[in-house]
Write an enzyme that holds these catalytic residues in place. Structure first.
Site, PDB file in Angstrom:
ATOM      1  N   ASP A  37       0.614  -1.174  -0.002  1.00  0.00           N
ATOM      2  CA  ASP A  37       0.129   0.046  -0.101  1.00  0.00           C
ATOM      3  C   ASP A  37       1.117   1.210   0.026  1.00  0.00           C
ATOM      4  O   ASP A  37       1.970   1.305   0.179  1.00  0.00           O
ATOM      5  CB  ASP A  37      -0.987   0.004   1.207  1.00  0.00           C
ATOM      6  N   GLU A 131       0.160  -0.944   5.906  1.00  0.00           N
ATOM      7  CA  GLU A 131       1.096  -0.374   6.623  1.00  0.00           C
ATOM      8  C   GLU A 131       0.908   0.930   7.043  1.00  0.00           C
ATOM      9  O   GLU A 131       1.121   1.541   8.033  1.00  0.00           O
ATOM     10  CB  GLU A 131       2.552  -0.655   6.014  1.00  0.00           C
TER      11      GLU A 131
END
Length: 366
Positions: A37, A131
């Site tokens: 991400d 994250e």
């Protein structure tokens, strides 16, 4: 590439194994992790540009010419003259945080699978989501990962190894006021937005991200929403020490208590949520993950630099759950901004570091 045990889990984790090539059975199972991400600050649909053999001249990003990278405003760029520099085009993230980490792990895996003569123990690969919202490892089954030591590839300059992060909490203040017609509000209305404004105005300026550095923690309001009847303030608290984090909770509790006393008809509810903890508390107990990484960096021709991250990584969560996981460099700079960039040569040095790291663990196992 020919890796084994390739799995996509229901929560979006991609796991795989590089089988051991050593005859030793005692080599710890390493996990190399990178998150897929990117930050929510800006659009992520990048148009990557490669600036070959960078000369040191300013790099003007074409989709927004006001975005310029130069050795004056981007200090590390001066160390990358002659490198192939990758940027976005000026209006989006590049996403090197952490696509650079993904590319480094994949390139290393390819090299090891093509060169079985390199002796190493079993290596697990892990690519994860979330994250950037501090939930990257929340749904990872450590038994399924089946590793003894982990490394995240989510750092910046070559040579960086990070074994210390902030400890982090989130805070939520819910304010319930009293709404009524504003034409007849005298002595009746309690405006939740005004109370939120008073709360924000009283936050100590000396404890803000924009006024702190090095090992100083902070209290950071990240969102304020609502109406005259109800308002919500979201904050994050950061400190390297748990005592400092507790002090910051106490600051917020005192501010809320003062507002309650000033306006008892309002209902103010302050709650905290643990996000992650400083990985140093666990890595101090076993110095090998950091020490072996420092040796791998030296073998790659780099000078190891250990410092504390003014943030967190997936390794914060993994380390606290029992998988020691320091963070290694991936070459990214200017992250979470239009001026994000990465050097191809720095990424190649990260690959070389991982190759040495696998061999150091194999050599030093009984």
């Amino acid at each position: 590439l020919g890796a084994a045990d390739v799995v996509l889990t229901p929560h979006g984790y991609v796991l795989a194994t590089l089988p051991a090539t050593t005859g030793k059975t005692s080599v710890p199972r390493l996990a190399w992790c990178a998150h897929v991400d990117t930050a929510p600050n800006l659009p992520g649909a990048a148009r990557p540009l490669v600036h070959r053999a960078y000369t040191g001249a300013p790099i003007v990003l074409p989709d927004d010419p006001t975005q310029v990278l130069s050795v004056e405003n981007t200090p590390y760029l001066g160390a990358a003259i002659g490198h192939d520099i990758i940027t976005a085009s000026g209006t989006t993230l590049l996403g090197a945080d952490d696509k650079a980490g993904v590319a480094i792990v994949m390139a290393t895996a390819r090299h090891l699978l093509r060169h079985p003569e390199i002796a190493h123990g079993p290596i697990r690969l892990c690519f994860n989501p979330d994250e950037e919202i501090a939930a990257g490892m929340s749904h990872l089954d450590l038994a399924q990962l089946a590793a003894d030591i982990g490394y995240t590839l989510d750092g910046e300059a070559p040579g960086d190894i990070e074994g210390e992060t902030f400890s982090a909490d989130a805070a939520l203040l819910d304010i319930q006021g009293i709404a009524t017609h504003p034409g007849y509000a005298k002595d009746v209305m309690i405006n939740a937005l005004r109370l939120a404004g008073r709360f924000l105005a009283e936050l100590p300026r000396t404890c803000a991200p924009e006024t702190t550095s090095d090992r100083e923690g902070f209290i950071h309001p990240v969102e304020c929403t609502g109406s005259a009847e109800q308002a919500t303030v979201r904050l994050i608290l950061r400190d390297f020490e748990l005592a400092g984090l507790a002090d910051k909770r106490a600051v917020l509790e005192q501010l809320v208590a003062t507002l309650r006393a000033a306006e008892p008809r309002a209902r103010l509810t302050l709650t905290f949520q643990e996000q992650y903890r400083n990985m140093r508390y666990w890595l101090e107990k076993d110095p090998r993950p950091v020490a072996y990484a420092q040796e791998a960096l030296r073998r790659a021709g780099l000078t190891p630099r250990s410092h504390a991250i003014r943030g967190g990584t997936d390794g914060s969560n993994l380390t606290a759950r029992g998988l020691p996981t320091p963070n290694l460099f991936a070459g990214m700079h200017g992250i979470h901004s239009q001026r994000e960039w990465v050097s191809l040569q720095d990424m190649a040095q990260a690959v070389e570091t991982l190759l040495h790291l696998a061999q150091v663990w194999e050599e030093r196992s009984a």
